[in-house]
Design a protein around this motif. Structure first.
Motif, PDB file in Angstrom:
ATOM      1  N   GLY A  82       1.030  -1.045  -0.409  1.00  0.00           N
ATOM      2  CA  GLY A  82       0.079  -0.197  -0.089  1.00  0.00           C
ATOM      3  C   GLY A  82       0.886   1.332   0.045  1.00  0.00           C
ATOM      4  N   ARG A  85       2.500   1.699  -3.731  1.00  0.00           N
ATOM      5  CA  ARG A  85       1.782   1.680  -4.166  1.00  0.00           C
ATOM      6  C   ARG A  85       1.182   3.642  -4.465  1.00  0.00           C
ATOM      7  NH1 ARG A  85      -1.773  -1.447  -2.881  1.00  0.00           N
ATOM      8  NH2 ARG A  85      -1.449  -2.447  -4.228  1.00  0.00           N
ATOM      9  N   TYR A  86       1.241   4.077  -2.943  1.00  0.00           N
ATOM     10  CA  TYR A  86       0.909   5.541  -3.437  1.00  0.00           C
ATOM     11  C   TYR A  86       2.256   6.110  -3.481  1.00  0.00           C
ATOM     12  CZ  TYR A  86      -0.005  10.130  -1.232  1.00  0.00           C
ATOM     13  OH  TYR A  86      -0.682  10.935  -0.849  1.00  0.00           O
ATOM     14  N   ASP A 290      -3.559  -2.698   3.400  1.00  0.00           N
ATOM     15  CA  ASP A 290      -3.535  -2.371   2.055  1.00  0.00           C
ATOM     16  C   ASP A 290      -3.644  -0.804   2.398  1.00  0.00           C
ATOM     17  OD1 ASP A 290      -2.629  -2.435  -0.852  1.00  0.00           O
ATOM     18  OD2 ASP A 290      -3.415  -0.854  -0.551  1.00  0.00           O
ATOM     19  N   GLN A 294      -1.340   3.104   2.702  1.00  0.00           N
ATOM     20  CA  GLN A 294      -1.271   3.805   1.702  1.00  0.00           C
ATOM     21  C   GLN A 294      -1.824   5.421   2.380  1.00  0.00           C
ATOM     22  OE1 GLN A 294      -4.376   4.171  -1.992  1.00  0.00           O
ATOM     23  NE2 GLN A 294      -4.258   1.802  -1.248  1.00  0.00           N
ATOM     24  N   HIS A 298       0.572   8.876   2.495  1.00  0.00           N
ATOM     25  CA  HIS A 298       0.046  10.275   2.035  1.00  0.00           C
ATOM     26  C   HIS A 298       0.412  11.449   3.711  1.00  0.00           C
ATOM     27  CE1 HIS A 298      -2.769  13.261   1.492  1.00  0.00           C
ATOM     28  NE2 HIS A 298      -3.575  13.183   2.639  1.00  0.00           N
TER      29      HIS A 298
END
Length: 334
Positions: A82, A85-86, A290, A294, A298
């Motif tokens: 996660g 991916r971010y 996941d 993320q 963030h």
């Protein structure tokens, strides 16, 4: 170290002219002799052209388990996936390190933000915060809010699972879990186990003969269930603190001729990808690992790329909800 000003003084031209020559500006109107003279002086003074710093924010990801352990229990792998991916979506540079790496501190020394996955003691927390003030600890709870953390609401998740089993009439429930150790070998507080025991006591559910803890793996689940079977008495339901433990326990039950859920119910935790493909499909608690990764990425990006500083840098504790995913491994108590 030589500068543009040093070259300009020796060549008898302006610093701007030197800069344009070294940057191969063909629109500059100077003689070939002047160009060659500037290049010769630059070489003579061992001038090193400054490179523009990377525009990418560098985010470090530190994983407390080894790569092999990550493959054994996909929960931590899902958190890291996660995060990655971010970072890819936001064009953030990633620096990865595992606790098993021999020199992980140097590998992370120049990151602008750091995401630490796992459980860490006070000394390690202080060490990571010395690398960068922009640190968040993922899947870790602390007694005091003294650092940035993000974790799951394990307490409510266990209550939801046990409410479901109680509504099915189960009054004897096993707990199969694992122990996690900090860097100083102390045992990390396990919220799922604590909530399980408290719930069983409050609702008069028999659990003491069926409480076992070893590791968060399928092999451990298999071995713990075999011990319960060999002891001669089984509860009517099993709460496993991870899906791999649940799947290992189901394997042991099948080998000994027990039917799921007709003879015994099983409920897991995490809702890993293979849970829906077990036989029968596993009832479990969905843990948004996941998304937790993320969200952590963030938050760290916001800290690392913020142009303003708060007057008081206050740590935060974030908790994400889980949800019960009902499939086919739980049924009414006999």
């Amino acid at each position: 170290m030589a500068t543009l000003k040093d070259i300009a003084k020796k060549a008898g031209v302006s610093s701007a002219t030197v800069s344009r020559i070294l940057n191969q500006d063909e629109t500059l109107s100077v003689t070939t002799k002047t160009r060659e003279r500037v290049l010769e002086i630059a070489q003579e003074l061992n001038y090193k052209k400054k490179t523009a710093p990377s525009s990418k924010t560098v985010i470090g990801i530190f994983q407390w388990v080894t790569l092999f352990q990550e493959l054994e229990d996909p929960y931590y792998q899902a958190i890291r996936s996660g995060i990655e991916r971010y970072c890819m979506t936001e064009n953030l540079e990633i620096r990865r390190a595992f606790q098993s790496d021999p020199d992980y501190i140097n590998a992370l020394h120049d990151v602008q933000g750091l995401i630490c996955i796992g459980k860490f003691n006070a000394e390690q927390i202080q060490l990571f915060e010395s690398i960068t003030p922009n640190v968040i600890f993922v899947d870790m709870q602390t007694s005091k809010i003294n650092c940035n953390t993000i974790s799951l609401d394990f307490e409510q998740a266990v209550i939801d699972a046990l409410d479901y089993l109680s509504d099915l009439g189960h009054t004897s429930i096993a707990y199969l879990g694992g122990k996690e150790y900090l860097n100083d070998d102390t045992v990390y507080f396990e919220q799922r186990k604590d909530t399980f025991i408290r719930y069983c006591k409050e609702h008069h559910i028999t659990y003491e003969p069926y409480l076992k803890e070893t590791e968060f793996s399928a092999d451990a689940g298999y071995q713990m269930m075999m011990e319960l079977i060999d002891a001669g008495t089984l509860p009517s339901a099993v709460f496993a603190a991870s899906d791999p433990i649940a799947i290992g326990a189901m394997r042991a039950l099948y080998q000994k001729g027990y039917r799921i859920p007709e003879d015994i119910s099983v409920i897991g935790f995490d809702d890993i990808n293979v849970a829906k493909f077990s036989n029968p499909p596993l009832t479990t608690i969905y843990a948004p690992a996941d998304f937790m990764g993320q969200f952590a990425a963030h938050y760290i990006q916001l800290l690392a790329e913020s142009n303003t500083k708060l007057a008081y840098n206050m740590p935060v504790r974030m908790t994400l909800p889980c949800r019960l995913t009902i499939r086919d491994t739980c049924g009414p108590a006999l």
